[in-house]
Enzyme design. Structure first.
Site, PDB file in Angstrom:
ATOM      1  CG  ASN A 174      -1.821  -4.580  -6.940  1.00  0.00           C
ATOM      2  OD1 ASN A 174      -1.122  -4.385  -7.916  1.00  0.00           O
ATOM      3  ND2 ASN A 174      -2.681  -3.684  -6.484  1.00  0.00           N
ATOM      4  CG  ASP A 175      -4.437  -9.303  -3.677  1.00  0.00           C
ATOM      5  OD1 ASP A 175      -3.574  -9.453  -2.795  1.00  0.00           O
ATOM      6  OD2 ASP A 175      -5.384  -8.517  -3.571  1.00  0.00           O
ATOM      7  CB  CYS A 220      -8.200  -2.459 -11.735  1.00  0.00           C
ATOM      8  SG  CYS A 220      -8.640  -3.893 -10.757  1.00  0.00           S
ATOM      9  CG  HIS A 234      -2.248  -0.823   0.556  1.00  0.00           C
ATOM     10  ND1 HIS A 234      -3.143  -0.264  -0.316  1.00  0.00           N
ATOM     11  CD2 HIS A 234      -2.567  -2.121   0.644  1.00  0.00           C
ATOM     12  CE1 HIS A 234      -3.992  -1.189  -0.707  1.00  0.00           C
ATOM     13  NE2 HIS A 234      -3.669  -2.331  -0.125  1.00  0.00           N
ATOM     14  NE  ARG A 268      -1.079  -5.950  -2.017  1.00  0.00           N
ATOM     15  CZ  ARG A 268      -2.265  -5.598  -2.501  1.00  0.00           C
ATOM     16  NH1 ARG A 268      -3.146  -6.531  -2.846  1.00  0.00           N
ATOM     17  NH2 ARG A 268      -2.576  -4.351  -2.677  1.00  0.00           N
ATOM     18  NE  ARG A 274     -11.716  -4.013  -4.541  1.00  0.00           N
ATOM     19  CZ  ARG A 274     -10.402  -3.984  -4.373  1.00  0.00           C
ATOM     20  NH1 ARG A 274      -9.620  -4.703  -5.160  1.00  0.00           N
ATOM     21  NH2 ARG A 274      -9.862  -3.250  -3.432  1.00  0.00           N
TER      22      ARG A 274
END
Ligand code: PEP
Ligand code: MG
Length: 575
Positions: free
Chosen positions: A450-451, A500, A201, A461, A338
């Site tokens: 990312n995931d 995204c 993040h 991450r 989302r």
């Protein structure tokens, strides 16, 4: 990463240069300020120091509480928006009579002032929590305040983002999403962390704020406050005591970054192939900025960001207002919202269990519907109400979908709420491998790289030491993206695949994604112009060739190098 010695040719001191992973471009020079260490809990049962009277300890506590209040009030006056609100609320709590009175009582019974304020705050927080609603949310402020009062009593720096009247480079281990509320982009020149990966993040926040950033720079937190450093957020380097060359590079970046701030509002390749470029947003404020930056709609509204730190479920009215604010920023455009992606590094106390042994693999995202049934259905109802009467074209997707059955169930809930365009995120490898089955039930998919990367590589991450594994340039991740696109064309489907995740904000990787068949890209608004400029320098066949080269590379580093070498525009723009 390692500490490099003298590789710049001008610096010979082994600790004068650090290398990490560059996650947000930009070249700046400035003094560093370190994030203070977390304030540890005073020992349970800690008593008054010998020779200190309860009266003296009570006076010390009152002085510390007042000092915290004065400091936070002064800071709130200079802050704006959410940061100001957080600081004002915390300042009020610092000298709250109920809190101070409870602590004084404990001191009178022999507790040390640190332990007394710690326990008093815990009781007040529990009481507020039990009251529910707005009061319950103030529980977090009380717990923040007690750490500040303990820091004041001990004479150590207050927790959170340090305060300075002059601009500085923030150095810390990692940032929590909640830290960002008090991060003032006018004061912070760049972010450097010793931990965290490219999808952490901290990296996401840095890109959103347009701040140069380097993560996983081991050893950098050993520097002292005030040390002057040069940061290159594309190369991932930090140089202590910069010289004339770095001063010139930083000056040149100022000019380039101004040019990279302008996006004309249409993403296209050199041959005219259209690639809509949308924005990732966390609420209405972001959405208004994204619309002003020319975003072609929203590709990801992270609804959990609207309610971080809430320990009660937001009401229907609150949710409708939050979502409607975003929809209204994009009349006539697509807005992909989302559903709550709570859990792992984004805990929502009312929905997730902070004590799970392995939160990234736990009950997060869509899976909270297993443990808290009803929350998702109510959120979909709120989304439908917010969409009703808005001029945005609202699409809705679920995070952390692993199977086609889950996609089917989610599509059913959307239909029941009257939402017409359901989709899911592809961020678990099993979903990438079964994209064709999933797309029987939903209308679109969006790759959460990312995931997807952390799960494909089995690499958290958030962890700096795993940063080299944790990059979407990994050929294995690119293969999963290729398979997802193939699945979207199987079984007679012709359904759109977007990205995204942060991969979309990397201009070189954006070219590869388009070459792999991705239709739309969504990113922080700050990255739109850079990504558009680089996409505009290649044709579709060229992008496809670069994708083929990246897919067959032997390593992530090779894939990145091979593609970057063929995109000279990157060097010209300092990206
Ligand atoms: C992702 O995983 O790529 C994504 C976009 O979701 P988040 O970063 O919010 O987990
Ligand atoms: Mg994700």
């Amino acid at each position: 990463m390692q500490t490099l010695s003298g590789s710049s040719g001008t610096k010979q001191n082994p600790a004068s240069r650090f290398a990490g992973v560059g996650v947000s471009p930009g070249r700046v020079i400035g003094p560093i300020l370190l994030m203070p260490q977390a304030v540890p809990e005073p020992a349970v049962g800690e008593r008054l120091a010998a020779g200190t009277s309860p009266e003296e300890a009570c006076a010390a506590l009152r002085t510390a509480a007042q000092a915290v209040q004065v400091n936070l009030t002064a800071r709130s006056a200079g802050a704006s928006g959410a940061g100001r609100a957080v600081l004002e609320a915390t300042a009020l709590m610092a000298n709250d009579p109920m809190l101070v009175k409870a602590a004084v009582k404990l001191i009178t019974n022999g507790a040390s002032p640190e332990r007394a304020i710690w326990d008093a705050a815990a009781s007040v927080a529990e009481m507020l929590h039990n009251l529910g609603g707005y009061m319950a949310e103030r529980a977090t402020d009380i717990l923040d305040v007690r750490r500040r009062i303990v820091a004041e009593l001990r004479g150590v720096p207050a927790p959170g983002i340090p305060h300075s009247d002059t601009p500085f480079i923030l150095v810390g281990e990692d940032l929590a999403p909640a830290d960002t509320a008090t991060l003032d982009p006018a004061k912070v020149l760049a972010l450097v962390t010793s931990s965290g990966g490219p999808q952490s993040h901290t990296a996401i926040i840095a890109r959103a704020l347009g701040l140069p950033a380097v993560v996983a720079a081991v050893g950098v937190d050993g520097l002292t406050d005030g040390t002057e450093v040069f940061i290159d957020g594309a190369a991932g380097t930090i140089l202590v005591d910069p010289g004339a060359d770095e001063v010139a590079l930083a000056a040149a970046w100022k000019t380039t970054s101004a040019a990279l701030a302008v996006f004309d509002g249409t993403g296209r390749l050199a041959d005219g192939h259209l690639v809509p470029l949308r924005s990732n947003v966390g609420g209405a404020q972001d959405a208004v900025k994204a619309a002003a930056a020319g975003a072609q709609g929203v590709g990801l509204l992270r609804t959990e960001f609207c309610f971080l730190e809430r320990d009660t479920e937001p009401t229907l009215v609150e949710q409708v207002a939050a979502y409607r604010g975003v929809f209204d920023a994009f009349p006539g455009e697509k807005v992909v919202i989302r559903t709550l992606d709570a859990g792992a590094d984004k805990p929502l106390p009312f929905l997730t269990d902070a004590s799970e042994p392995n939160p990234a693999l736990g009950v997060r995202g869509y899976r909270t519907d297993f443990t808290s049934p009803g929350v998702l259905a109510r959120q979909l109802e709120a989304i439908a109400q917010a969409a009703d009467g808005s001029e945005a074209d609202v699409w809705v997707m679920a995070p952390m979908i692993s199977t086609a059955e889950e996609a089917e169930h989610f599509a059913g809930l959307c239909a029941a709420a009257g939402l017409k365009t359901p989709g899911v995120m592809i961020e678990v490898p099993s979903a990438a491998l079964t994209a064709a089955s999933i797309l029987r039930f939903v209308d679109f998919v969006s790759l959460g790289t990312n995931d997807l990367t952390q799960y494909a590589m089995a690499a958290d991450r958030q962890l700096g030491p795993l940063a080299a594994l944790n990059t979407p340039w990994q050929p294995a991740v690119l293969q999963l993206i290729r398979l997802t696109v193939a699945g979207s064309r199987d079984e007679g489907h012709n359904k759109p695949v977007g990205v995204c995740g942060e991969a979309a904000a990397d201009p070189a990787l954006a070219v590869v994604l388009v070459g792999l068949g991705v239709a739309t890209l969504s990113m922080t608004a700050r990255a739109l112009a850079a990504v558009a400029a680089v996409l505009g320098s290649v044709t579709l066949p060229e992008a496809q060739q670069l994708a083929a080269l990246a897919l067959t590379a032997h390593s992530a580093a090779d894939a990145r190098r091979i593609v970057r070498d063929k995109l000279p525009i990157l060097d010209r723009l300092g990206l």
